[in-house]
Design an enzyme around this catalytic site. Structure first.
Site, PDB file in Angstrom:
ATOM      1  N   HIS A   1     -61.985 -16.744  66.147  1.00  0.00           N
ATOM      2  CA  HIS A   1     -61.980 -17.623  67.322  1.00  0.00           C
ATOM      3  C   HIS A   1     -61.063 -18.830  67.144  1.00  0.00           C
ATOM      4  CE1 HIS A   1     -65.175 -20.000  65.180  1.00  0.00           C
ATOM      5  NE2 HIS A   1     -64.630 -20.994  65.846  1.00  0.00           N
TER       6      HIS A   1
ATOM      7  N   ASP B   1     -66.024 -12.010  63.763  1.00  0.00           N
ATOM      8  CA  ASP B   1     -65.288 -13.267  63.924  1.00  0.00           C
ATOM      9  C   ASP B   1     -64.535 -13.570  62.629  1.00  0.00           C
ATOM     10  OD1 ASP B   1     -64.335 -15.664  64.828  1.00  0.00           O
ATOM     11  OD2 ASP B   1     -66.263 -16.720  64.770  1.00  0.00           O
TER      12      ASP B   1
ATOM     13  N   SER C   1     -65.085 -24.824  61.915  1.00  0.00           N
ATOM     14  CA  SER C   1     -64.830 -23.407  62.178  1.00  0.00           C
ATOM     15  C   SER C   1     -63.709 -22.844  61.311  1.00  0.00           C
ATOM     16  CB  SER C   1     -64.456 -23.205  63.647  1.00  0.00           C
ATOM     17  OG  SER C   1     -65.575 -23.359  64.478  1.00  0.00           O
TER      18      SER C   1
END
Length: 206
Positions: free
Chosen positions: A9, A56, A156
């Site tokens: 992502h 992911d 992230s």
């Protein structure tokens, strides 16, 4: 030297910089910067459907690789080698999270943050999350019951590692979590590196 492991992502732009060796935003003396100028330089897992969910994971190819011997960790010590999970050790237990994400006051830090993390597996994590949470058996989590400790916005794609007698192994990639981070008491969710070791090896050796 030539590959960066991250979350899928995070790979939404065609042009961005990959930075290595940064410990403080106020001191870039050991920093190495590489430019990514095309989506052809990175690989997103073919099963990733966007947003929050499984698969992911992504890889960034750095043709002009980083000089790891010239980098420093914590501004002083040489960089330690970080390996993929060997399978010799449990993927749960004590770990450490590294990241530039927001702290509990909501601010982005000037210095790279670390957090001692209690790593739990899929089953235990699923039981601690809301019933419809999009978690799969390719995820692991970090969780300390009754606290808000965990990953946050800005972390992230960052690494969750374990220290073993053979060195440091990356066991997770920061994927998602519930917000606001300062008040949520749910686990932080990571992509399990062990679940994608074959995918990583195949794509970095081709």
């Amino acid at each position: 030297e030539n590959w960066v492991l991250t979350a899928a992502h995070c790979l939404i732009y065609s042009n961005f910089e990959v930075v290595a060796g940064l410990h403080s935003r106020n001191d870039e003396s050991d920093v190495q910067v590489r430019q990514v100028t095309s989506k052809s330089q990175y690989i997103v897992h073919e099963g990733y459907g966007g947003g929050v969910g499984p698969n992911d994971i992504g890889l960034i190819h750095i043709p002009d690789g980083f000089d790891l011997n010239a980098l420093s960790r914590d501004g002083v010590a040489p960089v330690n080698k970080v390996s993929l999970p060997s399978g010799k050790y449990e993927s749960t237990g004590d770990g450490k999270l590294f990241g530039w994400g927001r702290d509990n006051s909501g601010y982005l830090p000037n210095v790279l943050q670390t957090l001692d993390a209690n790593i739990i597996g899929y089953s235990e994590c699923k039981a601690a999350l809301p019933f419809l949470a999009p978690i799969k058996d390719v995820n692991i989590c970090s969780y300390t019951a009754g606290t808000t400790d965990g990953a946050c916005n800005g972390d992230s794609g960052g690494p969750l590692v374990r220290y073993t007698s053979d060195g440091v192994e990356q066991v997770g990639i920061v994927s998602w979590g519930y917000t606001p981070c300062a008040t949520t008491k749910y686990p932080s969710i990571y992509t399990s590196v062990a679940a994608y070791k074959k995918w990583i090896t195949e794509n970095t050796s081709s």
